[in-house]
Write an enzyme that holds these catalytic residues in place. Structure first.
Site, mmCIF file in Angstrom:
data_model
loop_
_atom_site.group_PDB
_atom_site.id
_atom_site.type_symbol
_atom_site.label_atom_id
_atom_site.label_comp_id
_atom_site.label_asym_id
_atom_site.label_seq_id
_atom_site.Cartn_x
_atom_site.Cartn_y
_atom_site.Cartn_z
ATOM 1 N N ASP A 1 0.879 -1.174 0.000
ATOM 2 C CA ASP A 1 0.000 0.000 0.000
ATOM 3 C C ASP A 1 0.913 1.220 0.000
ATOM 4 O O ASP A 1 2.119 1.106 0.280
ATOM 5 C CB ASP A 1 -0.889 -0.042 1.268
ATOM 6 C CG ASP A 1 -1.844 1.152 1.386
ATOM 7 O OD1 ASP A 1 -2.174 1.753 0.341
ATOM 8 O OD2 ASP A 1 -2.241 1.484 2.521
ATOM 9 N N CYS B 1 -4.320 -2.046 -3.055
ATOM 10 C CA CYS B 1 -5.663 -1.460 -2.893
ATOM 11 C C CYS B 1 -5.883 -0.245 -3.777
ATOM 12 O O CYS B 1 -7.027 0.141 -3.999
ATOM 13 C CB CYS B 1 -5.911 -1.118 -1.431
ATOM 14 S SG CYS B 1 -4.804 0.148 -0.781
ATOM 15 N N ARG C 1 -14.440 -4.494 -4.952
ATOM 16 C CA ARG C 1 -14.998 -3.543 -3.982
ATOM 17 C C ARG C 1 -16.520 -3.510 -4.146
ATOM 18 O O ARG C 1 -17.268 -3.510 -3.174
ATOM 19 C CB ARG C 1 -14.424 -2.133 -4.204
ATOM 20 C CG ARG C 1 -12.940 -1.977 -3.943
ATOM 21 C CD ARG C 1 -12.575 -2.201 -2.501
ATOM 22 N NE ARG C 1 -13.311 -1.338 -1.598
ATOM 23 C CZ ARG C 1 -12.980 -0.067 -1.324
ATOM 24 N NH1 ARG C 1 -11.917 0.474 -1.851
ATOM 25 N NH2 ARG C 1 -13.700 0.651 -0.474
HETATM 26 N N1 NVA Z 1 -3.489 3.514 3.543
HETATM 27 C C1 NVA Z 1 -4.145 4.293 2.505
HETATM 28 C C2 NVA Z 1 -5.236 3.496 1.868
HETATM 29 C C3 NVA Z 1 -5.871 4.159 0.680
HETATM 30 C C4 NVA Z 1 -7.016 3.382 0.087
HETATM 31 C C5 NVA Z 1 -4.669 5.598 3.082
HETATM 32 O O1 NVA Z 1 -5.238 5.577 4.183
HETATM 33 O O2 NVA Z 1 -4.514 6.623 2.445
#
Ligand code: NVA
Length: 313
Positions: A227, A267, A295
């Site tokens: 991520d 994601c 999703r």
């Molecule tokens: N960890 C990231 C996820 C984005 C879908 C955020 O909180 O920005």
């Protein structure tokens, strides 16, 4: 009791399994269930940026026969202009469910206490449980069914202290996965989350490993995820984070430590050349686009489950 989905462990292993199976069914037939027909409205509120979450929830609510009521977080100013408690009471009198993306986990918990309708976490600083349902559904489809998740190994490399890492721990353990987090020591997952995930894994046959060694995290894994290194709200830490996280970049070399046919999850949004290389994200092992599509199916399954169980039905 009204059922909510505020964090991944709000679904028991058997509830999660039902939701995942329904997600796969929704992919085959988009209108297999229409619990919002009427239409009934679902409030969808964003206090942080969004693309996938807004599109998938609004599309999904419409496909469930309902009306997606988009509430602009900047206009509503929940918790500033009006208290969370009063907002919960007002919304709960009118809509069938509330979907909210915000900052503190405590805010969404407070919303759920007074709304009287299901409240769904569409991302907080601590958890992103809807994304993990989509990830698990994606893996289930590729592995041959929701029953095939248990015993597989999912590695996550990068920011171990963020919402995605926390949700992989709880949601992955619930699915019976062996969850491995590879992150710098100062970005390790919260000890309470690791503790809770370990407790769940003891019941499901999964396990939890937290390491600072990215190669160890990925070794022999069936799926590898990452991520962004800079989550929403942390933008001013971008420069310092890059130097710390670069050894955790998901690139071809790191991926070679996983199984030869390991699936790659992200994601999105992705920053090619930072947490993941273009060769990996756009390569043959990536299932990021299936994941983005799931999703829609997973959240429809979740809403259907929440609306047809507990007091909400
Ligand atoms: N960890 C990231 C996820 C984005 C879908 C955020 O909180 O920005």
């Amino acid at each position: 009791m009204t059922k909510h989905f505020l964090r991944d462990d709000d679904l028991t292993p058997s509830e999660q399994r039902q939701v995942l199976e329904l997600a796969l069914a929704f992919k085959k037939d988009r209108h297999v269930q229409t619990p919002l027909r009427g239409p009934r409205a679902v409030a969808v509120i964003f206090d942080k940026p969004t693309l996938r979450t807004q599109v998938s929830f609004t599309t999904g609510i419409a496909e469930l026969g309902g009306y997606p009521l988009l509430v602009d977080g900047n206009l509503a100013q929940i918790g500033k202009r009006e208290s969370i408690a009063d907002t919960a009471r007002v919304l709960g009198r009118q809509v069938a469910a509330i979907v909210w993306r915000t900052f503190e986990q405590s805010a969404i918990t407070e919303m759920s206490e007074l709304a009287g309708v299901p409240v769904v976490n569409a991302l907080t600083d601590d958890f992103h449980p809807c994304q993990i349902l989509a990830d698990l559904a994606t893996l289930a489809e590729h592995f041959g069914g929701a029953g095939e998740l248990s015993g597989k190994t999912l590695a996550y490399v990068g920011d171990g202290a963020n919402n995605m890492a926390h949700s992989y721990l709880l949601g992955g353990a619930t699915a019976g996965l062996h969850v491995r987090i590879g992150s710098p020591a100062q970005y390790s997952p919260a000890p309470q989350v690791v503790g809770r995930a370990t407790q769940i894994a003891a019941q499901t046959g999964g396990s939890v490993t937290v390491t600072t060694d990215p190669n160890e995290a990925v070794a022999g894994a069936d799926a590898v995820a990452t991520d962004t290194w800079v989550s929403m709200g942390r933008e001013d830490e971008q420069a310092e984070r890059r130097d710390i996280f670069i050894p955790y970049q998901l690139n071809t070399e790191l991926l070679q430590h996983a199984k030869a046919d390991a699936l790659v999850l992200h994601c999105l949004p992705a920053y090619r050349g930072q947490e993941i290389t273009a060769a990996v994200l756009d390569g043959p092992q990536s299932v990021a686009w299936d994941e983005a599509e799931y999703r829609l199916h997973a959240q429809k399954a979740l809403l259907t489950y929440l609306l047809t169980h507990g007091d909400a039905q």
